[in-house]
Write a protein that holds these residues in place. Structure first.
Motif, short mmCIF file in Angstrom:
data_model
loop_
_atom_site.label_atom_id
_atom_site.label_comp_id
_atom_site.label_asym_id
_atom_site.label_seq_id
_atom_site.Cartn_x
_atom_site.Cartn_y
_atom_site.Cartn_z
N TYR A 1 -10.51 -10.55 14.55
CA TYR A 1 -10.80 -10.46 13.12
C TYR A 1 -11.34 -9.07 12.77
CZ TYR A 1 -12.36 -11.58 8.43
OH TYR A 1 -12.53 -11.59 7.05
N THR A 2 -12.14 -8.48 13.67
CA THR A 2 -12.63 -7.12 13.42
C THR A 2 -11.47 -6.14 13.34
OG1 THR A 2 -14.69 -7.62 14.59
CG2 THR A 2 -14.15 -5.30 14.28
N VAL A 3 -10.52 -6.27 14.25
CA VAL A 3 -9.33 -5.41 14.24
C VAL A 3 -8.56 -5.58 12.93
CG1 VAL A 3 -7.01 -5.21 15.22
CG2 VAL A 3 -9.01 -5.08 16.71
N MET A 4 -8.41 -6.81 12.47
CA MET A 4 -7.66 -7.04 11.23
C MET A 4 -8.33 -6.35 10.04
SD MET A 4 -6.32 -10.99 11.66
CE MET A 4 -5.03 -10.88 10.42
N ILE B 1 -9.70 -6.32 0.93
CA ILE B 1 -9.48 -6.36 2.39
C ILE B 1 -9.28 -7.79 2.84
CG2 ILE B 1 -10.58 -5.97 4.63
CD1 ILE B 1 -12.09 -3.62 3.28
N ASN B 2 -10.17 -8.68 2.42
CA ASN B 2 -10.11 -10.08 2.86
C ASN B 2 -8.87 -10.79 2.37
OD1 ASN B 2 -12.50 -9.98 4.34
ND2 ASN B 2 -13.76 -10.46 2.56
N LEU B 3 -8.45 -10.52 1.13
CA LEU B 3 -7.29 -11.26 0.61
C LEU B 3 -6.03 -10.89 1.37
CD1 LEU B 3 -4.85 -10.15 -1.50
CD2 LEU B 3 -6.85 -9.43 -2.81
N ASN B 4 -5.90 -9.63 1.80
CA ASN B 4 -4.73 -9.24 2.57
C ASN B 4 -4.71 -9.92 3.94
OD1 ASN B 4 -2.92 -7.24 1.19
ND2 ASN B 4 -4.89 -6.24 0.84
N LEU C 1 -2.06 -14.08 -4.88
CA LEU C 1 -1.38 -13.26 -5.89
C LEU C 1 -2.30 -12.96 -7.06
CD1 LEU C 1 2.22 -14.75 -5.93
CD2 LEU C 1 1.66 -12.33 -5.67
N LYS C 2 -3.07 -13.95 -7.49
CA LYS C 2 -4.00 -13.73 -8.60
C LYS C 2 -5.06 -12.69 -8.22
CE LYS C 2 -3.56 -18.31 -10.73
NZ LYS C 2 -4.23 -19.62 -10.98
N ARG C 3 -5.61 -12.82 -7.01
CA ARG C 3 -6.62 -11.87 -6.56
C ARG C 3 -6.04 -10.47 -6.42
NH1 ARG C 3 -8.87 -14.56 -1.25
NH2 ARG C 3 -10.10 -12.63 -1.11
N ALA C 4 -4.84 -10.38 -5.86
CA ALA C 4 -4.21 -9.07 -5.70
C ALA C 4 -3.88 -8.44 -7.05
CB ALA C 4 -2.94 -9.21 -4.86
N THR C 5 -3.42 -9.27 -7.99
CA THR C 5 -3.10 -8.77 -9.33
C THR C 5 -4.34 -8.19 -10.00
OG1 THR C 5 -1.32 -10.38 -9.55
CG2 THR C 5 -2.16 -9.40 -11.58
N LYS C 6 -5.46 -8.84 -9.84
CA LYS C 6 -6.71 -8.35 -10.42
C LYS C 6 -7.01 -6.92 -9.95
CE LYS C 6 -10.59 -9.40 -8.54
NZ LYS C 6 -11.77 -10.11 -7.98
N HIS C 7 -6.72 -6.64 -8.68
CA HIS C 7 -7.03 -5.33 -8.13
C HIS C 7 -5.95 -4.29 -8.43
CE1 HIS C 7 -10.52 -6.66 -5.85
NE2 HIS C 7 -9.82 -7.65 -5.34
N ILE C 8 -4.68 -4.69 -8.39
CA ILE C 8 -3.58 -3.72 -8.42
C ILE C 8 -3.03 -3.50 -9.84
CG2 ILE C 8 -1.27 -3.21 -7.51
CD1 ILE C 8 -2.00 -4.84 -5.05
N GLU C 9 -3.11 -4.51 -10.70
CA GLU C 9 -2.54 -4.39 -12.05
C GLU C 9 -3.06 -3.17 -12.81
OE1 GLU C 9 -1.55 -7.17 -15.93
OE2 GLU C 9 -3.26 -7.71 -14.65
N PRO C 10 -4.38 -2.88 -12.79
CA PRO C 10 -4.84 -1.68 -13.52
C PRO C 10 -4.21 -0.39 -13.02
CG PRO C 10 -6.69 -3.11 -12.94
CD PRO C 10 -5.50 -3.63 -12.21
N VAL D 1 3.56 -5.27 -2.57
CA VAL D 1 2.40 -4.67 -1.88
C VAL D 1 1.82 -5.67 -0.89
CG1 VAL D 1 0.05 -3.80 -2.17
CG2 VAL D 1 1.86 -3.02 -3.71
N LEU D 2 1.70 -6.93 -1.32
CA LEU D 2 1.21 -7.97 -0.42
C LEU D 2 2.14 -8.15 0.77
CD1 LEU D 2 -0.11 -10.91 -2.66
CD2 LEU D 2 -1.41 -9.58 -1.00
N LEU D 3 3.43 -8.13 0.51
CA LEU D 3 4.40 -8.34 1.59
C LEU D 3 4.37 -7.22 2.61
CD1 LEU D 3 6.66 -10.12 2.70
CD2 LEU D 3 8.27 -8.90 1.24
#
Length: 530
Positions: free
Chosen positions: A177-180, A203-206, A258-267, A315-317
């Motif tokens: 998990y540390t490596v990830m 970091i965690n969502l990815n 996807l919702k969490r990633a959108t919150k970060h990347i959409e802006p 980006v997630l993929l």
């Protein structure tokens, strides 16, 4: 007591149904099974006993694949899975047949869709239009030298945060998990830059998305294919779409990610789209040189439809692919280093002398032959699973040796057997860290035997047209990560611990998730402080 009677019209309709639908389907199924039955089975092939063999495959895939590889060298064999039969091949010629086959015959994309259940776990857009692959193959790979300073900077910062070991005492670290987390930070410094790459939720969502996609695929593979209608193959089917939505919602965490990633990347996406409007061009001053920009550059015309979702999902993929492969390979390499502390010194000497001349650069990574060999050798021994080069047979395919694999079947190469074959590797069960660098020192062999190279005896990155497009980024990143550890820390297992047994789930493999490694900070060296 009355008897049930059928009208002539009902009987005629029944006969028409049998003649036009049911009987052709049965004949088609029978013809397909005849072709599969001609391929030898490892395990049981009976209608019901095959399900028992499929359950055994979940826990003993490595042994089953090895049994087939040994019994049928250079040939094909099949194994039963809960939802289908899988055909496994070996030998140089059958591998070449797969590499040369047209995508109309053997499809890599369809195989990923089946094995990863990607309609449900990874989302549909990136499977329908795979332009993210071209982005990884071209701008992501070509910009590695220009962006290497960013990778190096994030590696130093990530290790300082995640493994703050001291010179005076040993620190115990849960490794996988540390490596990830370190890999997620480092990769995303390149993908999305600062400060997002250091955001704890991002970091965690990815990491969670990577883990959830695999777990969701494993869950869905337990159900027969007939119960999983494909949205891609029948986009007009309301039932298929409803079914896919239910599966995503209740058997995976994809919608939440996807919702969490959108919150970060959409802006970030909206800001860059506005810059295009302001400057009237997609090329504007101080445009970030990162994955989001590269994806936007590739997404022209119709690809701009629903652009936020399309970019975020890709980006997630890309993160999914980068975090999985790099984390597994990196963790296995650390386990072998911790189990063999004597290997640290020759690797350090190479790293420190190379960095002294070339700095921490992509060019320096290319000069580290011993490190490259060590990583390739540890990957050969451990790997990422038992199979590689998976393809979906779209129409009946005949191999050079006459083996016919029917349409609708997944065909793969037995990479584990190949990597442990004494006809291909001398003393294959023994770790020989400089096996490949020694070969490169022979005349005319200098560019051969690299980890990223085309090697028919090494199956980590697949082969042919679909050889992993991100392998250059992954290998350079892993070298930089392992190099940093070697010049910054001493590492070992507690006590006399050896290489921890990996976790197998079917043909998939993961490094031991509970293993811990001991770290102690070394005195500063020129290579570790630059």
């Amino acid at each position: 007591m009355s008897t049930l009677s059928l009208s002539p019209q009902a009987l005629a309709l029944g006969a028409i149904f049998l003649a036009t639908f049911l009987i052709p389907k049965l004949l088609q199924w029978r013809a397909r099974m005849d072709k599969l039955n001609a391929i030898p089975t490892v395990g049981s092939s009976g209608l019901f006993s095959s399900y028992l063999s499929a359950r055994r495959y979940k826990m003993h895939a490595r042994e089953i694949i090895q049994e087939g590889y040994t019994k049928f060298p250079g040939q094909a064999f099949k194994v039963p899975l809960p939802d289908r039969w899988e055909v496994i091949v070996s030998g140089k010629q059958m591998m070449e047949d797969i590499k040369k086959a047209s995508d109309l015959d053997l499809s890599f994309i369809e195989a990923v869709g089946e094995t990863m259940q990607s309609d449900y776990t990874l989302g549909l857009p990136a499977r329908v239009d795979t332009y993210q692959v071209e982005v990884v193959r071209t701008p992501l790979t070509r910009n590695l030298a220009a962006r290497f300073d960013d990778l190096r900077d994030e590696i130093k910062a990530a290790f300082a945060d995640e493994i703050p070991a001291k010179e005076t005492e040993w620190m115990k670290v849960p490794m996988l998990y540390t490596v990830m987390k370190i890999v997620s930070r480092t990769s995303n410094r390149y993908f999305v830059g600062l400060p997002l790459c250091r955001d704890p939720d991002y970091i965690n969502l990815n990491i969670e998305y990577t883990i959830d996609a695999f777990n969701g695929a494993k869950t869905l593979q337990r159900f027969p294919t007939v119960l999983k209608p494909s949205v891609l193959h029948d986009p007009s089917s309301t039932f298929a779409e409803i079914f896919a939505s239910i599966v995503r919602q209740f058997l995976t965490d994809v919608p939440t990610c996807l919702k969490r990633a959108t919150k970060h990347i959409e802006p970030l996406i909206k800001e860059r789209l506005q810059k295009e409007v302001d400057f009237g061009s997609s090329d504007w001053p101080d445009k970030p040189n990162d994955l989001i920009s590269w994806l936007l550059d590739e997404a022209k015309g119709e690809r701009r439809k629903d652009i936020i979702y399309n970019i975020v999902s890709r980006v997630l993929l890309v993160n999914f692919a980068a975090i999985h492969t790099t984390s597994m390979t990196f963790t296995n390499a650390l386990f072998y280093l911790a189990a063999n502390p004597h290997l640290a010194q020759p690797l350090r000497e190479e790293i420190e002398s190379t960095v002294a001349e070339f700095g921490w650069t992509k060019a320096a990574m290319g000069k580290m032959w011993k490190l490259d060999s060590f990583l390739k050798e540890t990957t050969r021994l451990s790997g990422l699973g038992g199979l590689t080069m998976s393809r979906m047979v779209l129409r009946d395919f005949t191999f050079s040796n006459g083996t016919v694999v029917p349409a609708g079947t997944i065909v793969s190469v037995a990479s584990y057997g190949m990597h442990h074959d004494d006809a291909l590797y001398e003393d294959p069960e023994t770790l020989k860290p400089f096996r490949f660098s020694n070969k490169r020192e022979m005349e005319g062999e200098g560019i051969k035997h690299q980890m990223v190279g085309i090697d028919p005896s090494f199956g980590l990155f697949g082969g042919g047209r679909h050889m992993c497009p991100g392998r250059f980024f992954a290998v350079n990143e892993i070298k930089a990560l392992v190099g940093h550890i070697l010049v910054t820390y001493d590492i070992k297992f507690e006590g006399d611990g050896g290489y921890p047994e990996p976790d197998w789930n079917g043909a998939s493999l993961s490094p031991n998730g509970f293993a811990q490694v001991m770290f102690r900070k070394r005195s500063a060296t020129p290579a570790s402080t630059t």
